[in-house]
Design an enzyme around this catalytic site. Structure first.
Site, mmCIF file in Angstrom:
data_model
loop_
_atom_site.group_PDB
_atom_site.id
_atom_site.type_symbol
_atom_site.label_atom_id
_atom_site.label_comp_id
_atom_site.label_asym_id
_atom_site.label_seq_id
_atom_site.Cartn_x
_atom_site.Cartn_y
_atom_site.Cartn_z
ATOM 1 N N TYR A 36 -69.061 1.683 60.897
ATOM 2 C CA TYR A 36 -67.762 1.033 60.986
ATOM 3 C C TYR A 36 -66.724 2.040 61.479
ATOM 4 C CZ TYR A 36 -70.173 -2.164 57.844
ATOM 5 O OH TYR A 36 -71.090 -3.009 57.282
ATOM 6 N N GLU A 97 -49.267 19.782 54.064
ATOM 7 C CA GLU A 97 -48.458 19.556 55.255
ATOM 8 C C GLU A 97 -47.015 20.000 55.039
ATOM 9 O OE1 GLU A 97 -49.092 18.664 58.265
ATOM 10 O OE2 GLU A 97 -51.229 18.206 58.069
ATOM 11 N N GLU A 101 -45.429 22.908 57.448
ATOM 12 C CA GLU A 101 -44.336 22.583 58.369
ATOM 13 C C GLU A 101 -42.968 23.055 57.907
ATOM 14 O OE1 GLU A 101 -46.207 18.736 60.655
ATOM 15 O OE2 GLU A 101 -44.698 18.359 59.110
ATOM 16 N N GLU A 150 -38.414 22.773 64.447
ATOM 17 C CA GLU A 150 -37.260 23.069 63.598
ATOM 18 C C GLU A 150 -37.418 22.309 62.290
ATOM 19 O OE1 GLU A 150 -33.201 23.255 65.451
ATOM 20 O OE2 GLU A 150 -34.245 22.253 67.110
#
Length: 244
Positions: A36, A97, A101, A150
């Site tokens: 799938y 994350e 970042e 930024e």
């Protein structure tokens, strides 16, 4: 193929064989996850900041946004976030994350909502879970990294623009339209959006639908995530005031 989990003893059920005459071990050995096509999963994080005291989300908050370095929505302002790895819990992905970042760590985050419409991203069928945190001015300043060119704080203006009652599929629904305005005066950056929120008036559980009417300089559908979070925070503030 081998089981995805090393220990799957909690999944034997009553020990019966399935309709093909297979035990759980035999079923897992023959299971093909590639049969799938699976959606991709991401996590997005909203970090809201207030100074001294938080009374209202309409004017007391700022939000951390990152400028996207890559396609899609390159150059637009987005929430920190990214793809969840196969062996990673969704909350772990959100924290990773955020760190990659913005270099922010150790912030308590709360899961708010999962967004899964098919139109969300041109790269693939992507389902995301949004997390949020509310911090005071003692939080460290962000440093952009990874996919972020930024990372800046944006002051928030948030207000209800209209409200009406509509009738849809035998339900009485209140439709509210909200204006969201984000600005960083130091860098002369402005973002804005208009989001409609529909909610059924009656019933123990409310069906909430968020639609973007327009979005300017805000990546993807992140404007509606922010509106959802602001309404949740305001509800929490209102409940706290009633208990005082």
């Amino acid at each position: 193929m081998p089981s995805f989990l090393e220990d799957y003893s909690a999944f034997y059920g009553d020990g019966s064989k399935n309709e093909d005459g297979l035990t759980l071990d035999e079923f897992l050995d023959s299971y093909d996850p590639a049969k799938y096509r699976n959606p991709s999963v991401t996590a997005d994080v909203m970090i809201f900041r207030y100074y001294k005291e938080l009374q209202s989300v309409a004017e007391d908050l700022s939000i951390l946004m990152i400028k996207r370095r890559n396609h899609p929505c390159i150059g637009y302002w987005a929430l920190p976030g990214g793809f969840c790895e196969v062996g990673e819990d969704i909350e772990e992905a959100a924290r990773r994350e955020l760190k990659e970042e913005t270099h922010l760590t150790g912030i308590p985050i709360s899961q708010l909502r999962t967004w899964g419409e098919t139109w969300r991203d041109p790269r693939d069928r992507i389902i995301t879970t949004a997390f949020a945190a509310v911090v005071d001015e003692s939080v460290h300043e962000p440093v952009a990294g990874d996919d972020a060119s930024e990372a800046l704080w944006f002051d928030i203006e948030f207000r209800k623009l209209s409200s009406e009652i509509i009738y849809q599929e035998k339900m009485e629904i209140v439709k509210c339209t909200y204006g969201l305005y984000l600005y960083n005066n130091e860098h002369n950056i402005k973002c804005d959006a208009c989001v409609s929120v529909k909610e059924n008036l009656y019933g123990f559980l409310k069906e909430m639908k968020y639609d973007i009417i327009y979005s300017n300089n805000i990546a993807f559908d992140h404007a509606r995530f922010i509106v959802n979070a602001l309404l949740e925070i305001q509800d929490s503030l209102n409940r706290a005031k009633k208990q005082m």
